[in-house]
Write a protein that holds these residues in place. Structure first.
Motif, PDB file in Angstrom:
ATOM      1  N   VAL A 264       1.202  -0.903   0.183  1.00 50.57           N
ATOM      2  CA  VAL A 264      -0.075   0.532   0.057  1.00 50.57           C
ATOM      3  C   VAL A 264       1.163   1.462   0.153  1.00 50.57           C
ATOM      4  CG1 VAL A 264      -1.560   1.403   1.263  1.00 50.57           C
ATOM      5  CG2 VAL A 264      -1.877  -0.676   0.911  1.00 50.57           C
ATOM      6  N   LYS A 269      -1.459  -1.545  -4.324  1.00 51.78           N
ATOM      7  CA  LYS A 269      -2.910  -1.828  -3.759  1.00 51.78           C
ATOM      8  C   LYS A 269      -3.372  -3.178  -4.180  1.00 51.78           C
ATOM      9  CE  LYS A 269      -4.080   2.628  -1.949  1.00 51.78           C
ATOM     10  NZ  LYS A 269      -5.180   3.679  -2.006  1.00 51.78           N
ATOM     11  N   LYS A 270      -3.488  -3.430  -5.766  1.00 54.50           N
ATOM     12  CA  LYS A 270      -4.083  -4.474  -6.490  1.00 54.50           C
ATOM     13  C   LYS A 270      -3.649  -6.157  -5.638  1.00 54.50           C
ATOM     14  CE  LYS A 270      -5.442  -6.817 -10.537  1.00 54.50           C
ATOM     15  NZ  LYS A 270      -4.635  -6.839 -12.467  1.00 54.50           N
ATOM     16  N   LYS A 273      -4.827  -6.325  -1.844  1.00 51.84           N
ATOM     17  CA  LYS A 273      -5.741  -7.041  -2.560  1.00 51.84           C
ATOM     18  C   LYS A 273      -5.383  -9.017  -2.898  1.00 51.84           C
ATOM     19  CE  LYS A 273      -9.355  -5.395  -2.916  1.00 51.84           C
ATOM     20  NZ  LYS A 273     -10.456  -4.568  -4.310  1.00 51.84           N
ATOM     21  N   ASN A 342      -3.936  -2.466   5.821  1.00 49.07           N
ATOM     22  CA  ASN A 342      -4.160  -1.013   5.128  1.00 49.07           C
ATOM     23  C   ASN A 342      -5.351  -0.122   6.688  1.00 49.07           C
ATOM     24  OD1 ASN A 342      -5.368  -1.133   1.777  1.00 49.07           O
ATOM     25  ND2 ASN A 342      -5.419  -2.975   2.807  1.00 49.07           N
TER      26      ASN A 342
END
Length: 397
Positions: A264, A269-270, A273, A342
């Protein structure tokens, strides 16, 4: 617990069981508190700002020293009231008090061990904490064999072995941390600095949630203790097996928080995840294998820790109710690790409190006061609460 179960008394086994629940509360709260340091270090590495890490670690040392002093006072001075509050069986109150007091005397090492592990995890180094655990395990086993099996010191010997193991692992960690690091620490960093507020904002909600969660397990232990000495000992054996079963999902959660935070911070960010779904997949594979083991062969596993047939049966009874937890925890813990990375720690606290205060604790209490109360029914409270947490987290995601 294995050595006490084999070479100690049933009262000693109950004492270690109850005392371990108190120590677990302290340890797990400290681990969650330290998660703030893990996440912040990882974030600064991802943002390419390693110069701020020294202040994070220095401030963390000061804060955790203050926490250690407070815990030392409470656990040493109030060991017996804590044991009575836990409704330890009458035959085991003195031994439980001794166990809690000795562990309280060594709380500085226990806190330092978990703080150092958090620092290494934040740096993306998961191998070093594994080495710390390995050193602690080896020393603990040797200490148990010498003090419990050799000198017959029962619960007190187990407590001394635990503290000694943690102390030596801290020494090992301090020597290891002197290697080349991507940051520098100055004497001026060891104070209450602005970075303390940042990691406390991340760690405090997690620590509060973990405190109440572990408090619910203490209450659960008290509920079980009312069923008698053998039920108390059996529950203690089952809890040790549960701790082993939770190692993989717990490790995934902690490492994922660091991994997600670094990504992050780097704007990926992908990828962060995707790591959550990978963690769930790995956890489910291991969880299903553990489920089969504890559900169908839990008595065999419990037999490793005790030779008392009644204790083994009580442990197996609890494991049969708890067994689904080994599967659903793989999902929940990976999601929590993702949210921690996060900085969504306030949400993690909220969903944890819902699980603890509205599901696990009321259900366990209700099951314990039924005329046909059994450890299997009490054990069901854990997976029911976890499924509730998964539903909440899916909605938040």
């Amino acid at each position: 617990l294995l050595v006490v179960g084999r070479f100690g008394s049933t009262s000693g086994l109950s004492a270690v069981s109850t005392g371990s629940q108190v120590l677990n509360l302290v340890t797990f709260v400290v681990v969650q508190f330290a998660m703030g340091i893990t996440v912040l270090i990882a974030r600064y590495l991802g943002e390419k700002r390693p110069e701020k890490i020294g202040a994070v670690i220095g401030g963390g040392v000061v804060v955790f020293t203050i926490i250690s002093i407070a815990l030392f006072f409470v656990m040493v001075c109030f060991a017996r009231p804590i044991s009575v509050l836990m409704q330890a069986p009458t035959e085991a109150v003195d031994l439980t008090s001794s166990y809690v007091r000795i562990c309280g005397g060594g709380i500085f090492f226990i806190v330092a061990y978990n703080l150092l592990s958090a620092i290494f995890r934040g740096l993306g180094d998961s191998k070093s904490p594994l080495l710390f655990v390995l050193v602690a395990c080896i020393v603990n086993v040797i200490g148990d064999m010498v003090l419990v099996a050799g000198f017959h010191m029962d619960a007190a010997g187990a407590a001394i072995a635990t503290v000694t193991a943690q102390a030596l692992s801290v020494v090992f960690a301090v020597l290891l941390i002197k290697k080349d690091l991507p940051f520098t620490i100055k004497k001026s960093d060891f104070r209450l600095n602005p970075q303390c507020k940042r990691f406390l904002q991340i760690g405090l909600p997690l620590a509060l949630q973990e405190f109440l969660t572990q408090l619910s397990f203490l209450a659960l232990c008290a509920f079980v203790n009312r069923l008698g000495l053998e039920a108390s000992s059996g529950y203690g054996v089952a809890c040790k097996i549960v701790n082993f079963a939770m190692l993989v999902p717990s490790s995934l959660m902690q490492s994922m928080a660091s991994f997600v935070s670094q990504n992050v911070g780097a704007g990926k960010k992908k990828r962060a995840k995707q790591s959550m779904f990978t963690g769930i997949g790995v956890g489910l594979v291991v969880g299903c294998l553990v489920f089969v083991l504890v559900m169908f062969k839990g008595d065999v596993v419990a037999g490793i820790f005790s030779t008392d047939a009644s204790v083994i049966q009580n442990a197996f009874d609890y494991l049969k109710g708890f067994a689904p937890e080994t599967i659903v925890t793989a999902i929940l813990f990976s999601m929590i690790g993702y949210f921690n990375g996060n900085n969504k720690t306030v949400w993690v606290m909220i969903q944890g409190l819902v699980q603890t205060l509205l599901v696990r604790l009321p259900l366990a209490y209700y099951m314990s006061i039924q005329p046909n109360a059994s450890l299997t029914k009490i054990g069901l409270a854990a997976p029911v609460a976890t499924v509730t947490g998964i539903i909440l987290n899916v909605g938040f995601f």
